[in-house]
Design an enzyme around this catalytic site. Structure first.
Site, PDB file in Angstrom:
ATOM      1  N   GLU A   1       0.819  -1.214   0.000  1.00  0.00           N
ATOM      2  CA  GLU A   1       0.000   0.000   0.000  1.00  0.00           C
ATOM      3  C   GLU A   1       0.854   1.265   0.000  1.00  0.00           C
ATOM      4  O   GLU A   1       0.556   2.231  -0.704  1.00  0.00           O
ATOM      5  CB  GLU A   1      -0.913   0.039   1.231  1.00  0.00           C
ATOM      6  CG  GLU A   1      -1.809  -1.157   1.394  1.00  0.00           C
ATOM      7  CD  GLU A   1      -1.231  -2.195   2.355  1.00  0.00           C
ATOM      8  OE1 GLU A   1      -0.136  -2.734   2.082  1.00  0.00           O
ATOM      9  OE2 GLU A   1      -1.887  -2.470   3.367  1.00  0.00           O
TER      10      GLU A   1
ATOM     11  N   CYS B   1      -0.350   1.929   7.378  1.00  0.00           N
ATOM     12  CA  CYS B   1      -0.887   2.182   6.045  1.00  0.00           C
ATOM     13  C   CYS B   1      -2.196   2.974   6.115  1.00  0.00           C
ATOM     14  O   CYS B   1      -2.410   3.894   5.332  1.00  0.00           O
ATOM     15  CB  CYS B   1      -1.086   0.868   5.307  1.00  0.00           C
ATOM     16  SG  CYS B   1       0.473   0.041   4.907  1.00  0.00           S
TER      17      CYS B   1
END
Length: 143
Positions: free
Chosen positions: A49, A80
């Site tokens: 990510e 994230c």
């Protein structure tokens, strides 16, 4: 999600935990896609990510992506999720839940925290069976 699953498989093939992420711009254009590379880059922040987010921000020329959507094969961790809040990602679609390390529906629950700067729309369970299979097979091989 199909492209994110392909990125997750590629990560597994490299010996990385099989997580893949894709960022989509308005109009459906894929602007970034990657898989985990923490071992390859010797970087604990090199989650799929984060790598996709960095590439998408570079492509957009901005640290904010308010009209972009993220597809990821595993529930994002707290690190994230916080990065997505900072980037103002519009929607997050994820596959497998992560009761141990997740930061969206589990653990820190970053977006429901009172100090969250942004709360994207969240859609879970997309491609979950395939994502879970990739993870289960990856870890079974290492046991």
């Amino acid at each position: 999600m199909k492209l994110a699953l392909e990125q997750a498989q590629a990560a597994a093939n490299r010996g990385e935990v099989p997580v893949g992420a894709v960022i989509i711009a308005p109009g459906g254009q894929v602007v970034a896609a990657d898989g985990n590379r923490t071992r390859e880059l010797n970087d604990p922040t090199a989650h799929a990510e984060i790598l996709a987010l960095r590439a998408a921000c570079a492509q957009a020329g901005s640290e904010r992506l308010p009209d972009h959507d993220l597809y990821v094969t595993l529930e994002p961790c707290a690190m994230c999720a916080a990065a997505f809040a900072a980037a103002r990602i519009r929607r997050i679609y994820y596959g497998a839940s992560d009761p141990k390390s997740g930061g969206v529906a589990h653990g820190a629950r970053v977006f429901s925290h009172p100090q969250a700067h942004h709360q994207p729309d969240i859609y879970d369970g997309i491609g979950a069976k395939e994502a879970e299979r990739l993870l289960r097979d990856f870890f079974a091989e290492r046991r």
